[in-house]
Design a protein around this motif. Structure first.
Motif, mmCIF file in Angstrom:
data_model
loop_
_atom_site.group_PDB
_atom_site.id
_atom_site.type_symbol
_atom_site.label_atom_id
_atom_site.label_comp_id
_atom_site.label_asym_id
_atom_site.label_seq_id
_atom_site.Cartn_x
_atom_site.Cartn_y
_atom_site.Cartn_z
ATOM 1 N N LYS A 1 -12.149 -5.458 18.861
ATOM 2 C CA LYS A 1 -13.120 -4.839 19.779
ATOM 3 C C LYS A 1 -12.407 -4.254 20.986
ATOM 4 O O LYS A 1 -11.492 -4.879 21.528
ATOM 5 C CB LYS A 1 -14.122 -5.891 20.273
ATOM 6 N N ASP A 2 -12.845 -3.093 21.423
ATOM 7 C CA ASP A 2 -12.342 -2.432 22.638
ATOM 8 C C ASP A 2 -10.821 -2.423 22.722
ATOM 9 O O ASP A 2 -10.249 -2.806 23.734
ATOM 10 C CB ASP A 2 -12.933 -3.078 23.907
ATOM 11 N N MET A 3 -10.182 -1.992 21.659
ATOM 12 C CA MET A 3 -8.733 -1.821 21.743
ATOM 13 C C MET A 3 -8.275 -0.722 20.795
ATOM 14 O O MET A 3 -8.987 -0.344 19.864
ATOM 15 C CB MET A 3 -7.996 -3.121 21.451
ATOM 16 N N TYR A 4 -7.098 -0.193 21.093
ATOM 17 C CA TYR A 4 -6.468 0.805 20.231
ATOM 18 C C TYR A 4 -5.318 0.150 19.486
ATOM 19 O O TYR A 4 -4.520 -0.582 20.068
ATOM 20 C CB TYR A 4 -5.904 1.954 21.069
ATOM 21 N N VAL A 5 -5.233 0.429 18.201
ATOM 22 C CA VAL A 5 -4.103 -0.041 17.410
ATOM 23 C C VAL A 5 -4.003 0.861 16.183
ATOM 24 O O VAL A 5 -4.965 1.556 15.833
ATOM 25 C CB VAL A 5 -4.305 -1.547 17.055
ATOM 26 N N GLY A 6 -2.837 0.881 15.556
ATOM 27 C CA GLY A 6 -2.620 1.796 14.439
ATOM 28 C C GLY A 6 -3.374 1.377 13.192
ATOM 29 O O GLY A 6 -3.139 0.291 12.645
ATOM 30 N N VAL A 7 -4.287 2.231 12.745
ATOM 31 C CA VAL A 7 -5.106 1.976 11.545
ATOM 32 C C VAL A 7 -5.297 3.306 10.804
ATOM 33 O O VAL A 7 -5.277 4.363 11.442
ATOM 34 C CB VAL A 7 -6.486 1.373 11.911
ATOM 35 N N PRO A 8 -5.483 3.274 9.487
ATOM 36 C CA PRO A 8 -5.709 4.532 8.761
ATOM 37 C C PRO A 8 -6.993 5.191 9.261
ATOM 38 O O PRO A 8 -8.040 4.538 9.320
ATOM 39 C CB PRO A 8 -5.865 4.091 7.298
ATOM 40 N N THR A 9 -6.895 6.447 9.636
ATOM 41 C CA THR A 9 -8.023 7.120 10.295
ATOM 42 C C THR A 9 -8.229 8.509 9.718
ATOM 43 O O THR A 9 -7.274 9.270 9.567
ATOM 44 C CB THR A 9 -7.740 7.246 11.813
ATOM 45 N N VAL B 1 -6.385 11.469 6.059
ATOM 46 C CA VAL B 1 -6.369 10.064 6.476
ATOM 47 C C VAL B 1 -4.933 9.744 6.868
ATOM 48 O O VAL B 1 -4.024 9.775 6.035
ATOM 49 C CB VAL B 1 -6.867 9.132 5.354
ATOM 50 N N LEU B 2 -4.746 9.485 8.155
ATOM 51 C CA LEU B 2 -3.412 9.287 8.707
ATOM 52 C C LEU B 2 -3.382 7.964 9.482
ATOM 53 O O LEU B 2 -4.413 7.544 10.019
ATOM 54 C CB LEU B 2 -3.073 10.437 9.682
ATOM 55 N N PRO B 3 -2.202 7.346 9.565
ATOM 56 C CA PRO B 3 -2.122 6.151 10.414
ATOM 57 C C PRO B 3 -2.102 6.584 11.883
ATOM 58 O O PRO B 3 -1.187 7.273 12.325
ATOM 59 C CB PRO B 3 -0.800 5.498 9.994
ATOM 60 N N VAL B 4 -3.147 6.211 12.607
ATOM 61 C CA VAL B 4 -3.367 6.718 13.957
ATOM 62 C C VAL B 4 -3.746 5.551 14.861
ATOM 63 O O VAL B 4 -4.442 4.634 14.406
ATOM 64 C CB VAL B 4 -4.534 7.748 13.912
ATOM 65 N N ALA B 5 -3.316 5.575 16.111
ATOM 66 C CA ALA B 5 -3.808 4.577 17.066
ATOM 67 C C ALA B 5 -5.231 4.991 17.429
ATOM 68 O O ALA B 5 -5.443 5.959 18.159
ATOM 69 C CB ALA B 5 -2.923 4.513 18.297
ATOM 70 N N SER B 6 -6.201 4.283 16.858
ATOM 71 C CA SER B 6 -7.608 4.625 17.020
ATOM 72 C C SER B 6 -8.352 3.496 17.711
ATOM 73 O O SER B 6 -7.950 2.333 17.626
ATOM 74 C CB SER B 6 -8.269 4.841 15.652
ATOM 75 N N TYR B 7 -9.463 3.870 18.342
ATOM 76 C CA TYR B 7 -10.289 2.887 19.036
ATOM 77 C C TYR B 7 -11.054 2.056 18.003
ATOM 78 O O TYR B 7 -11.798 2.611 17.185
ATOM 79 C CB TYR B 7 -11.275 3.602 19.961
ATOM 80 N N CYS B 8 -10.852 0.752 18.058
ATOM 81 C CA CYS B 8 -11.539 -0.132 17.123
ATOM 82 C C CYS B 8 -12.740 -0.780 17.809
ATOM 83 O O CYS B 8 -12.610 -1.331 18.911
ATOM 84 C CB CYS B 8 -10.590 -1.221 16.622
ATOM 85 N N HIS C 1 0.813 -1.217 0.000
ATOM 86 C CA HIS C 1 0.000 0.000 0.000
ATOM 87 C C HIS C 1 0.846 1.268 0.000
ATOM 88 O O HIS C 1 0.309 2.364 -0.088
ATOM 89 C CB HIS C 1 -0.930 0.026 1.213
ATOM 90 N N SER C 2 2.163 1.130 0.145
ATOM 91 C CA SER C 2 3.039 2.305 0.168
ATOM 92 C C SER C 2 3.572 2.557 -1.233
ATOM 93 O O SER C 2 3.842 1.604 -1.979
ATOM 94 C CB SER C 2 4.205 2.070 1.137
ATOM 95 N N THR C 3 3.711 3.838 -1.581
ATOM 96 C CA THR C 3 4.111 4.169 -2.950
ATOM 97 C C THR C 3 5.251 5.186 -2.994
ATOM 98 O O THR C 3 5.360 6.042 -2.127
ATOM 99 C CB THR C 3 2.922 4.765 -3.749
ATOM 100 N N VAL C 4 6.074 5.053 -4.015
ATOM 101 C CA VAL C 4 7.121 6.040 -4.313
ATOM 102 C C VAL C 4 6.815 6.550 -5.718
ATOM 103 O O VAL C 4 6.788 5.772 -6.668
ATOM 104 C CB VAL C 4 8.529 5.395 -4.275
ATOM 105 N N LYS D 1 -13.503 8.359 11.046
ATOM 106 C CA LYS D 1 -13.741 7.114 10.301
ATOM 107 C C LYS D 1 -12.437 6.325 10.206
ATOM 108 O O LYS D 1 -11.376 6.913 10.005
ATOM 109 C CB LYS D 1 -14.219 7.471 8.886
ATOM 110 N N ILE D 2 -12.559 5.024 10.351
ATOM 111 C CA ILE D 2 -11.394 4.152 10.159
ATOM 112 C C ILE D 2 -11.477 3.559 8.760
ATOM 113 O O ILE D 2 -12.524 3.055 8.347
ATOM 114 C CB ILE D 2 -11.361 3.042 11.233
ATOM 115 N N VAL D 3 -10.383 3.671 8.028
ATOM 116 C CA VAL D 3 -10.334 3.126 6.664
ATOM 117 C C VAL D 3 -9.794 1.702 6.758
ATOM 118 O O VAL D 3 -8.770 1.469 7.406
ATOM 119 C CB VAL D 3 -9.409 3.997 5.780
ATOM 120 N N GLU D 4 -10.487 0.758 6.139
ATOM 121 C CA GLU D 4 -10.065 -0.645 6.242
ATOM 122 C C GLU D 4 -9.320 -1.086 4.989
ATOM 123 O O GLU D 4 -9.910 -1.202 3.920
ATOM 124 C CB GLU D 4 -11.273 -1.538 6.527
ATOM 125 N N PHE D 5 -8.004 -1.320 5.129
ATOM 126 C CA PHE D 5 -7.195 -1.850 4.026
ATOM 127 C C PHE D 5 -7.515 -3.333 3.854
ATOM 128 O O PHE D 5 -7.860 -4.016 4.808
ATOM 129 C CB PHE D 5 -5.702 -1.753 4.375
#
Ligand code: APR
Length: 320
Positions: free
Chosen positions: A267-275, A253-260, A186-189, A284-288
């Motif tokens: 469920k009921d946890m924070y982890v880095g996801v596109p937000t 849309v940034l990679p952020v430790a967000s509540y899932c 998902h990363s690009t140059v 909003k959390i974007v789901e890759f």
């Protein structure tokens, strides 16, 4: 319209850098808070005395009392201890969990409408605990890690390819630990996914693997060089980017430790996801889409974060 108020909870190396950047960028008036007497006042005054040089119309003030953060629009939390060489982020858990309790209660009492960005490590567990202790809505409490890890990833890719960082879009997901998940597909140059970059001979697979590994250990590399603490310039800039997206409703849309709460099957946890960050906070959390390898790496990282959350519950039963 009144100026924004940015409260920095913790005025150490990252806190001081945050204050400087926030002042230079005229993000708003800055309150520096710390338990150390004189430190936030001294840093606040030093930076305030620099504002006439570049003409920033903002006030800075240092305080040792939570009443000073009243009405803050954004709180950025760095209170706690950083790592020293030989320590992992997880070694900080016991001390920093107690700090999160005090900080959470302070924010709840004085700045309940703020957007809260936690930087204190171990990040994903600390932001989870901070949200519980503060009782603020989950979309108003996020953690800064992915912007930093992705920026490190982008920098290493730029160094290798000679392409401007402006044209590199790098993503790391998962927890802020050595098993974080740099997203190669998902990363690009220059618009090219990294997998294509290897296919076209910009770098070998081994070179790409080395960059991924260096990204995972990027925080430790700085700790080993500094010897007395951990990184602060890049973490501060990363949190400022998140604060700006909230204050100006940029909807980045940034990679952020967000509540899932169901996203990525968590469920009921924070982890880095596109937000997507806007005026509503983590809107909003974007789901890759993950392939099998990515899913396995993400699951491993999630398991590490869950282990830390369980450790928090063991230390402070009020979190269970
Ligand atoms: N309340 C407020 N401030 C506190 C508290 C507390 N209960 N406990 C400690 N502090 C303050 C310290 O006095 C210090 O000024 O937190 C500040 C932390 O600053 P540094 O030690 O310079 O650490 P820094 O490099 O800024 O990192 C802070 O961010 O990236 C993470 O791992 C890092 O957890 C660490 C945090």
């Amino acid at each position: 319209m009144a100026r924004n108020k940015i409260a920095l909870i913790g005025s150490g190396m990252i806190g001081g850098t945050l204050a400087h950047v926030a002042a230079r960028e005229e993000l708003g008036d800055v309150i520096l808070f710390d338990i150390a007497e004189g430190l936030p006042q001294g840093k606040g005054l030093d930076i305030a005395e620099s504002t006439p040089v570049y003409g920033a119309s903002v006030n800075l003030k240092g305080v040792n009392d939570y009443a000073g953060i009243a009405g803050a629009d954004v709180c950025i939390v760095t209170a706690g201890v950083p790592r020293k060489p030989g320590m992992s982020r997880d070694d900080l858990l016991g001390i920093n969990l107690k700090v999160m309790k005090a900080v959470g209660e302070g924010i709840k009492a004085h700045a309940p409408n703020a957007f809260v960005i936690c930087i204190t490590n171990p990040l994903d567990a600390m932001v989870w605990a901070l949200q519980k202790f503060s009782g603020l809505p989950t979309e108003k409490v996020v953690g800064m890690a992915g912007v930093l890890d992705s920026s490190r990833f982008a920098y290493f890719l730029s160094e290798k390819t000679g392409v401007s960082v402006a044209d590199i879009h790098a993503w790391t997901l998962g927890g802020h630990g050595d098993d974080m998940v740099p997203m190669v597909r998902h990363s690009t140059v220059g618009g090219l996914p990294l997998t294509q970059l290897v296919a076209q001979g910009w770098m070998s697979q081994a070179e790409l693997d080395a960059i991924v590994e260096r990204t995972r250990k990027g925080g430790g590399e700085i700790v080993n060089l500094l010897k007395t603490g951990s990184a602060y310039y890049a973490p501060a800039e990363s949190a400022i980017a998140m604060a700006k997206s909230y204050l100006a409703d940029q909807k980045r849309v940034l990679p952020v430790a967000s509540y899932c709460s169901g996203q990525y099957g968590l469920k009921d946890m924070y982890v880095g996801v596109p937000t997507l960050i806007g005026a509503g906070g983590a809107e909003k959390i974007v789901e890759f889409d993950f392939n099998a390898d990515e899913k396995a790496m993400f699951d491993k990282s999630v398991a590490s974060v869950n282990g830390l959350i369980e450790a928090c519950k063991g230390i402070d039963p009020s979190l269970a």
